[in-house]
Design an enzyme around this catalytic site. Structure first.
Site, short mmCIF file in Angstrom:
data_model
loop_
_atom_site.label_atom_id
_atom_site.label_comp_id
_atom_site.label_asym_id
_atom_site.label_seq_id
_atom_site.Cartn_x
_atom_site.Cartn_y
_atom_site.Cartn_z
N LYS A 138 -0.63 3.00 -5.25
CA LYS A 138 -2.07 2.74 -5.31
C LYS A 138 -2.44 1.69 -6.36
O LYS A 138 -3.41 0.96 -6.22
CB LYS A 138 -2.84 4.03 -5.59
CG LYS A 138 -2.70 5.09 -4.50
CD LYS A 138 -3.56 4.79 -3.31
CE LYS A 138 -3.43 5.87 -2.23
NZ LYS A 138 -4.11 5.49 -0.98
N GLU A 144 -13.34 6.16 -4.41
CA GLU A 144 -13.18 7.48 -3.82
C GLU A 144 -11.72 7.87 -4.02
O GLU A 144 -10.87 7.01 -4.18
CB GLU A 144 -13.51 7.44 -2.32
CG GLU A 144 -12.35 7.03 -1.40
CD GLU A 144 -11.85 5.61 -1.61
OE1 GLU A 144 -12.62 4.78 -2.13
OE2 GLU A 144 -10.68 5.34 -1.28
N SER A 174 6.15 6.48 -1.44
CA SER A 174 4.87 5.96 -1.93
C SER A 174 4.44 6.53 -3.27
O SER A 174 3.70 5.90 -4.01
CB SER A 174 3.78 6.18 -0.89
OG SER A 174 3.67 7.56 -0.57
C1 PLP Z 1 1.54 9.04 -2.94
C2 PLP Z 1 0.61 8.71 -1.83
N1 PLP Z 1 1.12 8.26 -0.67
C3 PLP Z 1 0.31 7.97 0.38
C4 PLP Z 1 -1.06 8.14 0.31
C5 PLP Z 1 -1.88 7.85 1.53
O1 PLP Z 1 -2.63 6.68 1.45
P1 PLP Z 1 -2.23 5.37 2.23
O2 PLP Z 1 -2.03 5.75 3.66
O3 PLP Z 1 -3.36 4.46 2.03
O4 PLP Z 1 -0.97 4.84 1.66
C6 PLP Z 1 -1.63 8.60 -0.89
C7 PLP Z 1 -3.10 8.78 -0.99
O5 PLP Z 1 -3.65 9.33 -1.87
C8 PLP Z 1 -0.77 8.89 -1.97
O6 PLP Z 1 -1.27 9.34 -3.13
#
Ligand code: PLP
Lengths: 262, 397
Positions: B89, B111, B377
């Site tokens: 993020k 948000e 992620s």
């Molecule tokens: C670690 C992590 N992965 C994925 C996401 C999902 O968001 P996005 O689909 O935008 O990557 C989030 C959202 O809070 C997250 O904290």
């Protein structure tokens, strides 16, 4: 001639437009509310189609919307209610809803149903102007429905002219940078904005909405436009009326303007 | 076929800016200036510098040997969990805070669902000395408590969203309303590739540093910059958009989008938008979303706060609708199991969101000589309470 056009032809000042959420406070109150508002001398009625995620609306309208949805409000039921209410009222009726609702219903079907229910115009705040021009303008023009668009203090002159060219019925002037029901009182800065728009001599009449809540703010708004729109304050009045819906409606409307001036 | 946004922000039939006039000036200011600002050399220098020295990029691309052995293939993990603040993020929030400064904004709103985007926003606001307000659903405030404290310690104000399902969708509604009320001084840092144009495109560009790095890292390690598959979880879709970005036009590379099935796709408690959704408008974008026949948005469910969203970004709607990407849905239980497997096999506790991507390894077909890049992620610190409940068996009720 459409009802909205006829109204503004015969009356240029002090137009009172009341917004309410269909299906609130009771699921089947729509007919009573329209009939009573008509008797109380309201000039225009805006029927809100309750939506789960009303981006432009404040807590009052949002809460009334979620309650209406929970009580079983649907687009089809709304059309049936409006059709019945039309038998007791010749006041111009607008539907206000979000584009996703029309998309799922099918825009063409939505427009046809609106016309046969006796609706006079639509307000779809999240319908982009370019999409309207490209995809829906012909449909709307052929239907005879009026299409009301919004302007705000941030809308630049060139865009206001463009909106004026696409609008029929009237222009909805959002009184301030705000969601519905946000503030009370009208500031000097807002009055400057009202005057600026007045001086533009637009082709459409103007109604001021958002933050109009009582006689004082209504009268003030009427000094700079053809009239004003009251939503959240009216819904709050309905909130309090657990038994006598008609009485509360009369009381609220008469607190905005005396019966004698009707 | 084209998979990035056209100049009106459309991805095929999806995207655009379906916003009320009250937001028009804000969004138009951003739309008319974002490319010129992002492409400016000064901006790029500052952005790249912060990604390197503050975020800790490049994030490693790590060959997960024991996981690869188990699944009889080659699995590389893109370690976004090692970024400062613990997820991808921050790539986006660094970009947007620099943009906000150039737009002269003095107040930031955001948000958040899992709290990762909120923390990443609070972090860059602290870094730049800018006021920060984060909207978060009341339900998420309870289930991601450590992140709430982190945001507060970083100086942000966390405001609960009390409407609807009191999760990410409702936090987004509140942030939008705040922006309507504060059109001049405020920039809204959206946390994913959702919302009106230019957000999906802008956020994807900031996140594209992920695939930019994968290309050279994979080349260094395998001799080829192209994997066979890229797997990423999709809430709104920003980590997936970043992992896919430089590979979008290469049809030989399979893109796997992993959604949260919650208690199961047919359970009524799910967030599997590509299966349960249809075309409509959410948060200013025409995309796929979960809705009733009457067009009311359905409240989603996933144990993972970051995937608990009833829509997906328009880029992903287009990728899935056109068949370019394959969607896979993973239940809460499958994700939990995958999180424990990753912890035990690789010594890495993934975020619950990322755990959904790991669980997809059980669901899709691939060959033993395929090279898979899985976008890890975020890290699982924020989810420890959920994981511990699962360990001790009171996760299920
Ligand atoms: C670690 C992590 N992965 C994925 C996401 C999902 O968001 P996005 O689909 O935008 O990557 C989030 C959202 O809070 C997250 O904290």
């Amino acid at each position: 001639m459409g009802r909205i056009r006829a109204l503004f032809n015969s009356k240029q000042n002090g137009i009172l437009n009341i917004y309410f959420t269909a299906g609130y406070p009771g699921l089947n109150d729509t007919e009573t509310i329209i009939r009573t508002l008509t008797k109380a001398g309201v000039d225009v009625i805006e029927v809100g189609m309750p939506y789960s995620d009303p981006m432009a609306d404040g807590p009052t309208i949002q809460q009334s919307s979620s309650r209406a949805i929970k009580q079983g409000m649907t687009v089809d039921l709304l059309f049936r209610q409006v059709t019945k209410a039309r038998q007791h009222s010749d006041v111009p009726l607008l539907l206000m809803g979000y584009l996703n609702q029309m998309m799922q219903y099918g825009m063409e079907q939505f427009v046809n149903k609106s016309v046969s229910a006796g609706i006079d115009g639509l307000i779809i705040p999240d319908l982009p102007l370019d999409i309207y021009e490209k995809e829906y303008l012909d449909l709307i023009r052929q239907s005879g429905l009026d299409m009301v668009f919004l302007i705000t203090p941030q809308t630049v002159e060139e865009r206001i002219r463009y909106i004026d060219s696409l609008s029929t019925g009237f222009i909805y002037m959002v009184s301030d940078a705000s969601i519905t029901g946000a503030k009370s009182g009208i500031s000097l800065k807002q009055i400057e904005y009202f005057k600026r728009i007045e001086a533009m001599e637009l082709k459409n009449p103007r109604l001021i909405g958002f933050g109009i809540s009582n006689a004082e703010t209504f009268d003030k708004a009427c000094q700079y436009a053809n009239g004003a729109i009251i939503g959240s304050a009216f819904i709050k009045a309905l909130e309090k009326s657990d038994t006598d819906l008609e009485g509360s409606i009369f009381e609220f409307i008469h607190s905005i303007r005396k019966p004698a001036t009707v | 076929m084209r998979f990035t946004a056209d100049d009106r922000g459309f991805y095929g039939d999806f995207g655009g800016a379906f916003i009320p006039e009250m937001l028009y000036a804000n969004v138009e200011e951003l739309r008319s200036r974002y490319l010129e600002i992002i492409e400016d050399q000064d901006f790029q220098n500052e952005f790249r510098g912060l990604l390197k020295d503050y975020v800790g990029r490049p994030s490693p691309l790590y060959l997960a040997k024991r996981l690869s052995q188990k699944y009889q293939t080659s699995i590389y993990l893109k370690r976004e969990d090692l970024n400062h603040t613990g997820a991808h993020k921050i790539n986006n929030t660094i970009g947007q805070i620099l943009l906000a400064q150039r737009l002269g904004k003095s107040r930031i709103i955001a948000e958040t669902g899992a709290g990762q985007h909120g923390v990443a926003t609070a972090t860059v606001c602290a870094l730049m000395g800018i006021q920060c307000i984060v909207y978060m659903g009341e339900v998420d405030i309870a289930r991601q408590a450590p992140n709430v404290s982190r945001m507060q310690m970083l100086g942000a104000e966390v405001r609960p969203a009390l409407s609807g399902s009191r999760t990410l969708k409702d936090a987004t509604n509140e942030a939008i309303r705040d922006w309507i009320n504060n059109p001049v001084d405020t920039h809204y840092i959206i946390g994913s590739v959702v919302g009106p144009h230019p957000y999906p495109d802008m956020v994807a560009r900031f996140q594209s540093v992920i695939s930019e790095e994968i290309r050279w890292q994979l080349k260094e390690q395998t001799g080829s910059e192209d994997p066979d598959l890229i797997i990423a979880c999709v809430g709104g879709g920003s980590n997936a958009a970043g992992a896919y970005y430089h590979y979008l036009d290469n049809d030989n590379i399979r893109l796997i989008a992993v959604e949260a099935a919650g208690l199961g796709v047919d359970s009524g408690e799910s967030a599997a938008t590509s299966v349960l959704g249809s075309k409509g408008i959410i948060h200013g974008s025409r995309t796929l979303l979960m809705q009733t026949p009457d067009g009311q948005i359905i409240e989603p469910y996933s144990l993972s706060a970051g995937l608990d969203y009833p829509g997906i970004g328009p880029m992903h709607a287009h990728l899935i609708d056109s068949g370019r990407a394959e969607a896979v849905s993973i239940t809460d239980d499958e994700a939990l199991e995958a999180a424990f497997e990753c912890a035990k096999l690789e010594g890495i506790i993934p975020a619950l969101e990322s755990a959904h991507a790991f669980a997809a390894l059980e669901k899709i077909e691939y060959g033993s000589d395929d090279i898979i890049v899985l976008n890890l992620s975020g890290r699982g610190d924020k989810d420890l309470e959920t994981y511990i409940k699962h360990l001790t068996g009171d996760g299920k009720d």
